[in-house]
Design a protein around this motif. Structure first.
Motif, short mmCIF file in Angstrom:
data_model
loop_
_atom_site.label_atom_id
_atom_site.label_comp_id
_atom_site.label_asym_id
_atom_site.label_seq_id
_atom_site.Cartn_x
_atom_site.Cartn_y
_atom_site.Cartn_z
N VAL A 5 -9.30 0.71 -1.08
CA VAL A 5 -8.14 1.16 -1.84
C VAL A 5 -7.27 2.04 -0.94
CG1 VAL A 5 -7.33 2.49 -3.83
CG2 VAL A 5 -9.39 1.07 -4.01
N LEU A 6 -5.98 1.71 -0.84
CA LEU A 6 -5.04 2.51 -0.06
C LEU A 6 -4.08 3.21 -1.02
CD1 LEU A 6 -4.09 3.24 2.85
CD2 LEU A 6 -2.46 1.36 2.64
N VAL A 27 -2.63 19.58 -5.69
CA VAL A 27 -2.18 20.40 -4.55
C VAL A 27 -1.14 19.70 -3.69
CG1 VAL A 27 -4.31 21.75 -4.43
CG2 VAL A 27 -4.14 19.60 -3.14
N GLY A 28 -0.79 18.47 -4.02
CA GLY A 28 0.21 17.78 -3.21
C GLY A 28 0.37 16.34 -3.62
N THR A 29 1.18 15.62 -2.82
CA THR A 29 1.52 14.23 -3.11
C THR A 29 1.54 13.42 -1.83
OG1 THR A 29 2.93 14.98 -4.94
CG2 THR A 29 3.21 12.71 -4.20
N VAL A 30 0.95 12.25 -1.87
CA VAL A 30 1.04 11.31 -0.74
C VAL A 30 2.48 10.81 -0.65
CG1 VAL A 30 0.31 9.06 0.15
CG2 VAL A 30 -1.37 10.60 -0.89
N THR A 31 3.03 10.82 0.56
CA THR A 31 4.41 10.34 0.74
C THR A 31 4.46 8.96 1.37
OG1 THR A 31 4.53 11.46 2.89
CG2 THR A 31 5.30 12.69 0.95
N SER A 32 3.48 8.62 2.20
CA SER A 32 3.41 7.30 2.82
C SER A 32 1.99 7.07 3.30
CB SER A 32 4.42 7.17 3.97
OG SER A 32 4.28 8.23 4.89
N SER A 33 1.60 5.81 3.39
CA SER A 33 0.24 5.48 3.82
C SER A 33 0.24 4.13 4.52
CB SER A 33 -0.73 5.47 2.64
OG SER A 33 -0.33 4.50 1.67
N ALA A 34 -0.80 3.88 5.32
CA ALA A 34 -0.89 2.62 6.06
C ALA A 34 -2.30 2.47 6.60
CB ALA A 34 0.12 2.59 7.21
N ARG A 35 -2.60 1.27 7.05
CA ARG A 35 -3.86 1.01 7.74
C ARG A 35 -3.55 0.92 9.23
NH1 ARG A 35 -7.46 -0.14 3.72
NH2 ARG A 35 -6.55 -0.95 1.77
N PRO A 49 -7.41 3.75 7.54
CA PRO A 49 -6.43 4.15 6.51
C PRO A 49 -6.02 5.60 6.67
CG PRO A 49 -8.63 3.93 5.55
CD PRO A 49 -8.73 3.44 6.96
N ILE A 50 -4.72 5.83 6.76
CA ILE A 50 -4.17 7.17 6.95
C ILE A 50 -2.95 7.33 6.06
CG2 ILE A 50 -4.98 7.53 9.32
CD1 ILE A 50 -2.23 6.64 10.30
N GLU A 99 -3.06 0.33 -13.03
CA GLU A 99 -2.20 -0.12 -14.14
C GLU A 99 -3.05 -0.40 -15.37
OE1 GLU A 99 0.20 -3.38 -12.99
OE2 GLU A 99 1.21 -2.30 -11.37
N GLY A 100 -2.45 -0.32 -16.54
CA GLY A 100 -3.16 -0.59 -17.77
C GLY A 100 -4.08 0.55 -18.15
N GLU A 101 -5.23 0.21 -18.71
CA GLU A 101 -6.15 1.22 -19.20
C GLU A 101 -7.30 1.49 -18.22
OE1 GLU A 101 -7.46 0.04 -23.03
OE2 GLU A 101 -5.44 0.11 -23.93
N SER A 102 -7.25 0.90 -17.04
CA SER A 102 -8.32 1.12 -16.07
C SER A 102 -8.32 2.58 -15.62
CB SER A 102 -8.12 0.22 -14.85
OG SER A 102 -8.13 -1.14 -15.24
N PRO A 103 -9.50 3.17 -15.39
CA PRO A 103 -9.55 4.56 -14.94
C PRO A 103 -9.01 4.70 -13.52
CG PRO A 103 -11.73 3.57 -14.87
CD PRO A 103 -10.84 2.58 -15.55
N ALA A 104 -8.51 5.89 -13.23
CA ALA A 104 -7.98 6.14 -11.90
C ALA A 104 -9.10 6.12 -10.86
CB ALA A 104 -7.27 7.49 -11.87
N GLU A 105 -8.79 5.64 -9.67
CA GLU A 105 -9.72 5.63 -8.56
C GLU A 105 -9.52 6.91 -7.75
OE1 GLU A 105 -12.52 3.22 -6.18
OE2 GLU A 105 -11.17 2.26 -7.61
N LEU A 106 -10.61 7.52 -7.29
CA LEU A 106 -10.53 8.71 -6.46
C LEU A 106 -10.94 8.35 -5.04
CD1 LEU A 106 -12.05 11.43 -8.83
CD2 LEU A 106 -9.63 10.90 -8.42
N VAL A 107 -10.05 8.62 -4.09
CA VAL A 107 -10.29 8.30 -2.69
C VAL A 107 -10.44 9.61 -1.91
CG1 VAL A 107 -9.35 7.20 -0.62
CG2 VAL A 107 -8.97 6.16 -2.87
N ALA A 108 -11.58 9.80 -1.26
CA ALA A 108 -11.81 11.01 -0.47
C ALA A 108 -10.84 11.05 0.70
CB ALA A 108 -13.25 11.05 0.02
#
Length: 381
Positions: free
Chosen positions: A292-293, A307-315, A321-322, A344-353
């Motif tokens: 998951v990215l 504490v913040g927001t991702v602004t951009s990401s890439a592999r 993944p960064i 999307e939908g009712e799926s729970p959010a994924e948490l990425v370390a």
């Protein structure tokens, strides 16, 4: 305007729908681009021109960089700030002795041209949005304009006999600038980006060359990964309505601290000399085990606290993944972080370390070292 390069075999459009995110092999494309052996189609970006004998002096008076004496063929980067020092437009600048060319993210061209046109007053300048006539291509290369040290892969337009090639100043701290990042070897030094202007009609010729195997092309995903790894901010991704240059370490390339007055200068000087930016840019090394990215806008959490927001990401082809994220200045650099990826939908959010790599440090700013005075009437203990 859909680029002819988007018609090449394997091309997959990016979110703009007009240029390619990749051509079927994102990792290979990234390696070719990194080695200076491929171009990337940036023709969805905008171009604004300023002509007239007062053009450089006028732009210098409005923006953050010292460009009044920019030599023909030289490159610069400058920011247009609001009166409170918040970012409104970032501009990549090259002058050919007759015209100043401002390279901007596509959605910025029309509003920037309109604002500049309103600010002409009695100055001898003319402003035009020429995005429909000129297109931008990207390349990583340490070459000089004449090709010394490694040739550019395409010929730049030269309507006034000066090739229109913008060299990214992010590779080093510019004169009058300031770097908050404490890294001994800043990754920006390994990001010799160039933007090459060509007539938009030339894109069809370049597409034919690519089909014939004469020109290697990479998608925008490749450039994004290399940009993120170089800690290089971009207005379209890292900035919002509250951004000030200090938060993104943009003082490194786009602000001259000793130049004359310009809009927003008071905030730039006050935060740099006496205060601290309220937020700071970090690089996130993301756990890729779940595949998951996190995308732009994903929330960064320390425990249950946002504490913040991702602004951009890439592999990235080497780092994995960064992402870049803007976080609260006071966030502990050692704090354990996760990024919430909302499904999307009712799926729970994924948490990425995520592991935080400091770009702008917690103590950024307050360079004057002036001791804080006690408040009037405060009790001394």
């Amino acid at each position: 305007m859909t680029s002819p390069l988007l018609t090449l075999p394997g091309a997959v459009a990016d979110l703009s729908g007009s240029v390619a995110a990749h051509y079927g092999e994102p990792v290979a494309e990234q390696r070719m681009l990194d080695a200076g052996r491929a171009i990337v189609d940036l023709s969805d970006r905008g171009v604004v021109t300023v002509t007239g004998e007062d053009r450089l002096r006028w732009l210098d008076s409005l923006t953050s960089q010292s460009i009044a004496h920019l030599a023909p063929g030289s490159s610069a980067e400058t920011l247009l700030l609001d009166p409170q020092g918040r970012l409104e437009h970032s501009m990549r600048v090259v002058d050919d002795g007759t015209t100043t060319w401002l390279l901007v993210d596509g959605e910025q061209a029309a509003p920037l041209a309109a604002w500049l046109d309103r600010m002409r007053f009695m100055m001898q300048v003319e402003v035009a949005d020429v995005s429909a006539e000129w297109a931008t291509l990207g390349q990583l290369s340490g070459a000089d304009v004449d090709g010394a040290g490694g040739a550019l892969l395409v010929s730049a337009a030269a309507p006034h006999d000066v090739p229109l090639v913008w060299r990214d100043p992010w590779t080093a701290v510019q004169e009058g600038g300031w770097q908050y990042a404490a890294s001994a070897e800043h990754p920006g030094g390994a990001f010799p980006a160039a933007e090459i202007l060509v007539a938009r009609d030339e894109l069809s010729v370049l597409a034919d060359r690519a089909r014939a195997g004469e020109l290697a092309v990479a998608g925008t995903l490749a450039l994004e990964a290399l940009r993120i790894a170089a800690w290089r901010p971009r207005q379209a991704t890292e900035a919002d309505e509250r951004t000030i240059p200090h938060e993104l370490d943009w003082m490194r390339s786009a602000v001259h601290l000793a130049k004359g007055c310009y809009r927003g200068q008071e905030t730039v000087a006050k935060v740099h000399n006496l205060g601290h930016p309220p937020r700071r840019l970090v690089l996130l090394h993301l756990d890729g085990s779940a595949g998951v990215l996190p995308g732009a806008g994903s929330i960064v959490l320390n425990g249950d606290k946002e504490v913040g927001t991702v602004t951009s990401s890439a592999r990235h082809h080497e780092l994995g993944p960064i992402g870049l994220a803007v976080v609260k200045r006071t966030l502990d650099p050692q704090a354990p972080l996760v990024v919430r990826v909302d499904e999307e939908g009712e799926s729970p959010a994924e948490l990425v370390a995520a592991a935080q790599e400091v770009i702008v440090p917690v103590e950024a700013g307050a360079t004057a070292g002036v001791p804080r005075m006690p408040r009037l009437g405060a009790v001394q203990r």
